[in-house]
Every structure is written in structure tokens, then in C-alpha cells.
Design an enzyme around this catalytic site. Structure first.
Site, PDB file in Angstrom:
ATOM      1  CG  ASP A   1      -1.761   1.217   1.354  1.00  0.00           C
ATOM      2  OD1 ASP A   1      -2.271   1.494   2.469  1.00  0.00           O
ATOM      3  OD2 ASP A   1      -1.924   1.925   0.342  1.00  0.00           O
TER       4      ASP A   1
ATOM      5  CB  SER B   1      -2.729  14.474 -13.688  1.00  0.00           C
ATOM      6  OG  SER B   1      -3.219  14.411 -15.027  1.00  0.00           O
TER       7      SER B   1
HETATM    8  C1  LIG Z   1      -7.975   8.498   1.803  1.00  0.00           C
HETATM    9  C2  LIG Z   1      -9.292   7.907   1.425  1.00  0.00           C
HETATM   10  N1  LIG Z   1     -10.471   8.538   1.608  1.00  0.00           N
HETATM   11  N2  LIG Z   1     -11.409   7.700   1.124  1.00  0.00           N
HETATM   12  C3  LIG Z   1     -12.819   8.037   1.123  1.00  0.00           C
HETATM   13  C4  LIG Z   1     -10.838   6.564   0.638  1.00  0.00           C
HETATM   14  C5  LIG Z   1     -11.532   5.415   0.009  1.00  0.00           C
HETATM   15  C6  LIG Z   1      -9.482   6.677   0.816  1.00  0.00           C
HETATM   16  C7  LIG Z   1      -8.448   5.691   0.443  1.00  0.00           C
HETATM   17  C8  LIG Z   1      -8.384   4.559   1.450  1.00  0.00           C
HETATM   18  O1  LIG Z   1      -9.080   4.559   2.464  1.00  0.00           O
HETATM   19  N3  LIG Z   1      -7.482   3.619   1.133  1.00  0.00           N
HETATM   20  C9  LIG Z   1      -7.222   2.499   1.896  1.00  0.00           C
HETATM   21  C10 LIG Z   1      -8.173   1.817   2.630  1.00  0.00           C
HETATM   22  C11 LIG Z   1      -7.790   0.713   3.362  1.00  0.00           C
HETATM   23  C12 LIG Z   1      -6.471   0.291   3.339  1.00  0.00           C
HETATM   24  C13 LIG Z   1      -5.567   1.000   2.568  1.00  0.00           C
HETATM   25  N4  LIG Z   1      -5.940   2.075   1.861  1.00  0.00           N
END
Ligand SMILES: Cc1nn(C)c(C)c1CC(=O)Nc1ccccn1
Length: 330
Positions: free
Chosen positions: A34, A198
Site C-alpha cells: 500500500d 496531472s
Molecule cells: C484516503 C481515502 N479517503 N477515502 C474516502 C478513501 C476510500 C481513501 C483511500 C483509502 O481509504 N485507502 C485504503 C483503505 C484501506 C487500506 C488501505 N488504503
């Protein structure tokens, strides 16, 4: 030194799992690498039994090289509301031929329901910047930060693919993994993310729209989350596409195949093209006529997220030396 391992997609490419060796003798766990976080945490012998459903558990008591960091704890919550917490050991961690001898391995004592129900995911291996690590009283280094000094080149690469295994490599750039040139862009690491900008996008065969899109390259997020103006422009081109409040996202007819989506990289006109089929993320019902969109809005987050839907269309270099991102088609 160099290393690397396969990244195998779960259903709908919701996440990619990579075998990681921990301890002596080795305990192999399948982790979600990740780039949007910086903790290496695992399901473990210490994880509350009611919160484990099929995951492989790391047991430090079965590792002759495990050393407990007494009094150290960690607790993380992700943007999607999921979370986990526990204690900390140091142990030997390898990804393929690349070994870090004293890596902080954060053992989970508690995990939220999202992780409990994700039975093939044994934990996360964060490759974000060190400032995001949650270990108290002293933050711990990521696997990449620990490995970097020994790497032939201070880089790792993500080569995720649609529906088939791809790879994460460390310390080298495989010239056979991409086509054309790699375009490098600057990274703002001030929030701990691989955060880049971007210059804009194009929909199908349409003209390029110049609009600044600042966001993170995040292998741990499934979808491509973009500003609402871009998202409504895209779905506005598709008959039958609409925002479905029940699904909390845009849905679209799975057929005909939706238009391609391209995002710009750098100021020389380079772009990464997502084939329209990548936007058919998953069917919403049993009929398979309606699909949940792989592009969704980033409202409330504060930045765009170039997650797996975007990354699987590219070969991406995460350069820890120059703190740049390299993007290439493949
Ligand atoms: C930062 C963010 N805001 N929102 C709505 C989302 C979906 C995110 C990204 C996120 O949660 N990624 C994640 C989740 C679980 C484990 C690893 N990465």
C-alpha cells in the site's frame, strides 16, 4: 541488492496480494502492498479470535529472530473507515530476494470488520513516506526506507494488471515491463503520500482538457477517485450512467463498453490511457447489466486518488532517491 514478487488480484481487482516472508523459519503472509500508508501490519497470534476469518497469522513466538519492542503500540485508520491496532516486533522480512533484517512488524490485536471479512488479506505493507507511520512512542521505518541504502537503485516499481498477476520490484527498473518512455513528475511528500499533479484528462477520442488534478498514487485503494467536474464529464458521455445514492457512487450500463479515460503526465503531452472496460469495475446485481463505476468522486478527501483502476494501466516507478514518480504505458 534487488528483489520483488508477484501481485495477485483479488476479485474485481479490488486489491492485489503479494507473498511476504516474515521471521525464522519463514512465515509467508499475503500482504496488500500500500503506497498510501506507511505501517507494515499483520494478522497475528495476538489478533482477537472473533476478528479472524481465514487469514494466515504471524506468530512471533515461533520466530527465533523476533524481538518485541516493549511498550510500543500502533493504531491506524484508513480513509474508507477501516482500522487496526496492536503491538510491535522487529523481525526479518523478505520480498523475494530482498531482505530487511530488522523490520518493524506491527502485530494486530484488533482489526475492523472490513479486514475481518477480507479473508485472503493477511495485512498491509506500507510504502508511503515515513511521516505516516503510526507507531508510538517512536515511528518506525518502512520496508523500502530500510532497504533503500542496499538497493542497486533507490526505487520500487508497481506493475499491476487487470485480472492477472503483476509485480512489485525493488532496486531496478525492468526495461521489458513497459513501452515507450517513462515520464517522471515531481512528488510533494509533505503529507506523507506519493502526491503528484496531472495536467488534465481526455475522454474517448475527445480533446485533452487542461485542468490541474493533484492526487496520490495509491496501490492500496481500489478505484480512481477524481474531482467531481471530471467525473461528471466522463459519465455525462454515457447513456444510462447515473449517480446511485443507494450504491453511493456512479453506476453505468456494463454494455456497450464505456469510453476510454486518459490522464495526462508531465508537460510534454504524455498520458496513461485506461481502456473503457476498466471503468466497468463490478456488476451491481445478478443480471450483470449494470456496473459500478471504476471512476468515482474524490469529494471530502481533499485530493484525487490514483488507485488500482488507474495504476493497472501503467508501469509506475516510485523513486525514493529523487522523490519523483515515473509513469509509462505498457
Ligand atoms: C484516503 C481515502 N479517503 N477515502 C474516502 C478513501 C476510500 C481513501 C483511500 C483509502 O481509504 N485507502 C485504503 C483503505 C484501506 C487500506 C488501505 N488504503
Amino acid at each position: 541488492s534487488t528483489g520483488g514478487a508477484v501481485a495477485t488480484p483479488e476479485d474485481h481487482d479490488v486489491e492485489y496480494l503479494t507473498p511476504v516472508s516474515i521471521g525464522t523459519p519463514e512465515q509467508i503472509l499475503n500482504l496488500d502492498i500500500d503506497t498510501g500508508s506507511s505501517d507494515l501490519w499483520v494478522f497475528s497470534s495476538e489478533t482477537s479470535r472473533s476478528e479472524v476469518k481465514g487469514q494466515t497469522l504471524y506468530d512471533p513466538s515461533n520466530s527465533s529472530t523476533a524481538q518485541k519492542l516493549e511498550g510500543y503500540t500502533w493504531s491506524i485508520s484508513y480513509g474508507d473507515g477501516s482500522s487496526s491496532a496492536g503491538e510491535v516486533y522487529l523481525d526479518t522480512v523478505s520480498i523475494g530476494a530482498l531482505t530487511v533484517s530488522s523490520q518493524a512488524v506491527e502485530v494486530a490485536q484488533k482489526v475492523s470488520s472490513e479486514f475481518t471479512s477480507d479473508s485472503n488479506n493477511d495485512g498491509l505493507l506500507g510504502l508511503g513516506f515515513g511521516s505516516l507511520n503510526t507507531v508510538q512512542p517512536n515511528a518506525q521505518k518502512t520496508f523500502f526506507d530500510n532497504a533503500m541504502p542496499a538497493l542497486d537503485s533507490p526505487v520500487f516499481t508497481a506493475d499491476l494488471k487487470a485480472g492477472i498477476p503483476g509485480r512489485y520490484n525493488f532496486g531496478y527498473i525492468d526495461p521489458n515491463a513497459y513501452t515507450g518512455n517513462i515520464t517522471y513528475v515531481s512528488v510533494d511528500d509533505s503529507q506523507g503520500f506519493w502526491d503528484w499533479t496531472s495536467p488534465g484528462y481526455a475522454i474517448g477520442s475527445g480533446s485533452f482538457e487542461n485542468t490541474t488534478i493533484k492526487g496520490i498514487a495509491d496501490t492500496g485503494t481500489s478505484l480512481l477517485l477524481l474531482p467531481s467536474s471530471v467525473v461528471s464529464a466522463y459519465y455525462g458521455k454515457i447513456s444510462g450512467a447515473k449517480y446511485d445514492s443507494t450504491q453511493a457512487g456512479y453506476v453505468l450500463p456494463c454494455s456497450p463498453t464505456p469510453p476510454d479515460f486518459a490522464f495526462g503526465v508531465g508537460d510534454d503531452g504524455a498520458a496513461i490511457v485506461l481502456p473503457g472496460k476498466y471503468i466497468n469495475y463490478a456488476p451491481t446485481g445478478s443480471s450483470g447489466t449494470t456496473c459500478f463505476g471504476g471512476i468515482q468522486g474524490d469529494s471530502g478527501i481533499g485530493f484525487a486518488i490514483f488507485g488500482d483502476v488507474a495504476l493497472k494501466a501503467a508501469f509506475v516507478v516510485f523513486d525514493g532517491g529523487s522523490k519523483t514518480l515515473g509513469w509509462a504505458s505498457k
